[in-house]
Design a protein around this motif. Structure first.
Motif, PDB file in Angstrom:
ATOM      1  N   ARG A 296       0.836  -1.199   0.000  1.00 56.80           N
ATOM      2  CA  ARG A 296       0.000   0.000   0.000  1.00 56.80           C
ATOM      3  C   ARG A 296       0.882   1.265   0.000  1.00 56.80           C
ATOM      4  NH1 ARG A 296      -5.026   2.174  -1.127  1.00 56.80           N
ATOM      5  NH2 ARG A 296      -5.397   3.893   0.281  1.00 56.80           N
ATOM      6  N   GLN A 297       1.945   1.246   0.779  1.00 60.90           N
ATOM      7  CA  GLN A 297       2.823   2.409   0.830  1.00 60.90           C
ATOM      8  C   GLN A 297       3.509   2.634  -0.516  1.00 60.90           C
ATOM      9  OE1 GLN A 297       6.001   2.281   3.730  1.00 60.90           O
ATOM     10  NE2 GLN A 297       6.180   4.515   3.702  1.00 60.90           N
ATOM     11  N   VAL A 298       4.005   1.570  -1.135  1.00 64.06           N
ATOM     12  CA  VAL A 298       4.652   1.702  -2.447  1.00 64.06           C
ATOM     13  C   VAL A 298       3.649   2.217  -3.477  1.00 64.06           C
ATOM     14  CG1 VAL A 298       5.725   0.395  -4.337  1.00 64.06           C
ATOM     15  CG2 VAL A 298       6.459   0.018  -1.968  1.00 64.06           C
ATOM     16  N   TRP A 299       2.418   1.732  -3.399  1.00 66.08           N
ATOM     17  CA  TRP A 299       1.380   2.210  -4.322  1.00 66.08           C
ATOM     18  C   TRP A 299       1.116   3.697  -4.111  1.00 66.08           C
ATOM     19  CZ3 TRP A 299      -3.686   3.979  -3.344  1.00 66.08           C
ATOM     20  CH2 TRP A 299      -4.453   4.204  -4.500  1.00 66.08           C
ATOM     21  N   LEU A 300       0.988   4.113  -2.848  1.00 66.31           N
ATOM     22  CA  LEU A 300       0.772   5.532  -2.555  1.00 66.31           C
ATOM     23  C   LEU A 300       1.948   6.379  -3.052  1.00 66.31           C
ATOM     24  CD1 LEU A 300      -0.716   5.343   1.053  1.00 66.31           C
ATOM     25  CD2 LEU A 300      -1.892   6.190  -0.981  1.00 66.31           C
ATOM     26  N   GLN A 301       3.163   5.855  -2.917  1.00 57.91           N
ATOM     27  CA  GLN A 301       4.339   6.591  -3.361  1.00 57.91           C
ATOM     28  C   GLN A 301       4.409   6.704  -4.879  1.00 57.91           C
ATOM     29  OE1 GLN A 301       7.479   4.394  -1.405  1.00 57.91           O
ATOM     30  NE2 GLN A 301       7.344   5.653   0.436  1.00 57.91           N
ATOM     31  N   SER A 302       3.718   5.810  -5.580  1.00 52.24           N
ATOM     32  CA  SER A 302       3.753   5.851  -7.042  1.00 52.24           C
ATOM     33  C   SER A 302       2.684   6.765  -7.638  1.00 52.24           C
ATOM     34  CB  SER A 302       3.568   4.432  -7.605  1.00 52.24           C
ATOM     35  OG  SER A 302       2.231   3.995  -7.413  1.00 52.24           O
ATOM     36  N   LEU A 303       1.770   7.255  -6.791  1.00 50.50           N
ATOM     37  CA  LEU A 303       0.695   8.123  -7.283  1.00 50.50           C
ATOM     38  C   LEU A 303       1.233   9.496  -7.677  1.00 50.50           C
ATOM     39  CD1 LEU A 303      -2.153   7.467  -4.682  1.00 50.50           C
ATOM     40  CD2 LEU A 303      -2.046   6.651  -7.043  1.00 50.50           C
ATOM     41  N   PRO A 304       0.618  10.118  -8.677  1.00 55.13           N
ATOM     42  CA  PRO A 304       0.952  11.518  -8.967  1.00 55.13           C
ATOM     43  C   PRO A 304       0.581  12.389  -7.760  1.00 55.13           C
ATOM     44  CG  PRO A 304      -0.381  10.560 -10.732  1.00 55.13           C
ATOM     45  CD  PRO A 304      -0.360   9.563  -9.618  1.00 55.13           C
TER      46      PRO A 304
ATOM     47  N   LEU B  11      15.352   2.568  -4.509  1.00 53.55           N
ATOM     48  CA  LEU B  11      14.141   2.056  -3.858  1.00 53.55           C
ATOM     49  C   LEU B  11      13.916   2.758  -2.531  1.00 53.55           C
ATOM     50  CD1 LEU B  11      14.460  -1.797  -4.441  1.00 53.55           C
ATOM     51  CD2 LEU B  11      13.095  -0.164  -5.740  1.00 53.55           C
ATOM     52  N   SER B  12      12.657   3.083  -2.246  1.00 54.04           N
ATOM     53  CA  SER B  12      12.296   3.704  -0.976  1.00 54.04           C
ATOM     54  C   SER B  12      12.322   2.660   0.142  1.00 54.04           C
ATOM     55  CB  SER B  12      10.899   4.302  -1.073  1.00 54.04           C
ATOM     56  OG  SER B  12       9.938   3.257  -1.207  1.00 54.04           O
ATOM     57  N   MET B  13      12.200   3.130   1.383  1.00 55.14           N
ATOM     58  CA  MET B  13      12.128   2.197   2.517  1.00 55.14           C
ATOM     59  C   MET B  13      10.954   1.240   2.358  1.00 55.14           C
ATOM     60  SD  MET B  13      12.922   4.160   6.028  1.00 55.14           S
ATOM     61  CE  MET B  13      14.208   5.367   6.123  1.00 55.14           C
ATOM     62  N   GLY B  14       9.824   1.773   1.926  1.00 52.59           N
ATOM     63  CA  GLY B  14       8.648   0.931   1.728  1.00 52.59           C
ATOM     64  C   GLY B  14       8.890  -0.152   0.691  1.00 52.59           C
ATOM     65  N   ALA B  15       9.599   0.186  -0.376  1.00 46.78           N
ATOM     66  CA  ALA B  15       9.897  -0.800  -1.420  1.00 46.78           C
ATOM     67  C   ALA B  15      10.865  -1.863  -0.890  1.00 46.78           C
ATOM     68  CB  ALA B  15      10.480  -0.112  -2.648  1.00 46.78           C
ATOM     69  N   TRP B  16      11.871  -1.445  -0.134  1.00 42.96           N
ATOM     70  CA  TRP B  16      12.786  -2.426   0.445  1.00 42.96           C
ATOM     71  C   TRP B  16      12.061  -3.344   1.425  1.00 42.96           C
ATOM     72  CZ3 TRP B  16      16.978  -4.038  -1.569  1.00 42.96           C
ATOM     73  CH2 TRP B  16      17.780  -3.195  -2.327  1.00 42.96           C
ATOM     74  N   MET B  17      11.129  -2.772   2.183  1.00 41.22           N
ATOM     75  CA  MET B  17      10.372  -3.609   3.123  1.00 41.22           C
ATOM     76  C   MET B  17       9.455  -4.574   2.369  1.00 41.22           C
ATOM     77  SD  MET B  17      11.709  -2.964   5.921  1.00 41.22           S
ATOM     78  CE  MET B  17      10.697  -4.124   6.802  1.00 41.22           C
ATOM     79  N   LEU B  18       8.915  -4.138   1.247  1.00 37.48           N
ATOM     80  CA  LEU B  18       8.099  -5.039   0.423  1.00 37.48           C
ATOM     81  C   LEU B  18       8.945  -6.225  -0.048  1.00 37.48           C
ATOM     82  CD1 LEU B  18       5.382  -5.655  -0.887  1.00 37.48           C
ATOM     83  CD2 LEU B  18       6.040  -4.155  -2.782  1.00 37.48           C
ATOM     84  N   VAL B  19      10.174  -5.969  -0.444  1.00 33.55           N
ATOM     85  CA  VAL B  19      11.086  -7.048  -0.836  1.00 33.55           C
ATOM     86  C   VAL B  19      11.327  -7.977   0.354  1.00 33.55           C
ATOM     87  CG1 VAL B  19      13.460  -7.576  -1.537  1.00 33.55           C
ATOM     88  CG2 VAL B  19      12.204  -5.734  -2.677  1.00 33.55           C
TER      89      VAL B  19
ATOM     90  N   CYS C  70       2.306   8.921   4.058  1.00 36.38           N
ATOM     91  CA  CYS C  70       2.772   7.606   3.602  1.00 36.38           C
ATOM     92  C   CYS C  70       3.324   7.660   2.179  1.00 36.38           C
ATOM     93  CB  CYS C  70       1.647   6.580   3.664  1.00 36.38           C
ATOM     94  SG  CYS C  70       1.021   6.292   5.329  1.00 36.38           S
ATOM     95  N   ALA C  71       2.962   8.687   1.433  1.00 35.92           N
ATOM     96  CA  ALA C  71       3.403   8.802   0.040  1.00 35.92           C
ATOM     97  C   ALA C  71       4.739   9.528  -0.093  1.00 35.92           C
ATOM     98  CB  ALA C  71       2.336   9.524  -0.781  1.00 35.92           C
ATOM     99  N   GLU C  72       5.226  10.111   0.998  1.00 32.16           N
ATOM    100  CA  GLU C  72       6.494  10.836   0.949  1.00 32.16           C
ATOM    101  C   GLU C  72       7.655   9.854   0.886  1.00 32.16           C
ATOM    102  OE1 GLU C  72       6.821  13.556   4.209  1.00 32.16           O
ATOM    103  OE2 GLU C  72       4.839  14.390   3.827  1.00 32.16           O
ATOM    104  N   VAL C  73       8.613  10.146   0.052  1.00 27.28           N
ATOM    105  CA  VAL C  73       9.843   9.347  -0.036  1.00 27.28           C
ATOM    106  C   VAL C  73      10.971  10.206   0.511  1.00 27.28           C
ATOM    107  CG1 VAL C  73      11.423   8.121  -1.558  1.00 27.28           C
ATOM    108  CG2 VAL C  73       8.978   8.094  -2.051  1.00 27.28           C
TER     109      VAL C  73
END
Length: 161
Positions: A85-93, A137-145, A127-130
């Motif tokens: 969810r965080q990675v998705w929010l970070q990918s939004l315009p 990769l953001s922290m959220g993306a690394w945690m998704l991995v 949650c969308a802030e990087v």
């Protein structure tokens, strides 16, 4: 590598991830968003179940082993949902990012438990802030991995002979 060693290693990795999270919060000044808090909880739970597996050294076919691996898998799935969810929010315009909601402390005082959980998983503009990246990769993306690999690990251990 022996199963017990892997459990100790996973528990140690979870410990280090939590140390890093608190370092970024208290030393670097990065305040965790609601989804980050959920991810911390998931990391903590994964670490607890890995530690329990290491300490008990339960054999693969035993009920205790299956319960701890199942709970570890459930914790990893919780982390996947929150980090995804965080990675998705970070990918939004920028114009589609939801507005920031109330703080977790405020929600705990005012909302019911189910409302707090619902709000936590919705995420907010925070949650969308990087604020930090590593290798793009953001922290959220690394945690998704991390959660994805951990979920596959627990899943493999549940179904091995």
């Amino acid at each position: 590598m022996h199963s017990r060693t892997l459990n100790w290693l996973l528990a140690f990795v979870c410990h280090e991830l939590l140390v890093a999270a608190y370092y970024f919060q208290y030393v670097e000044g990065l305040q965790p968003c609601p989804l980050c808090i959920v991810q911390r909880l998931a990391v903590f739970l994964i670490g607890v179940f890995a530690l329990l597996l290491a300490v008990t050294n339960a054999k693969p076919a035993t009920l205790l082993n299956r319960v701890f691996n199942g709970l570890g898998l459930a914790s990893a799935v919780l982390g996947i949902v929150a980090a995804g969810r965080q990675v998705w929010l970070q990918s939004l315009p920028k114009d589609e990012v939801p507005a920031c909601g109330p703080s977790l402390d405020y929600m705990m005082e005012v909302f019911s438990t189910s409302e707090v959980l619902s709000e936590l998983f919705k995420g907010s503009g925070a949650c969308a802030e990087v604020d930090w990246t590593l290798l793009g990769l953001s922290m959220g993306a690394w945690m998704l991995v991390f959660f994805s690999v951990t979920a596959l690990f627990f899943l493999w251990r549940l179904f091995r002979k």
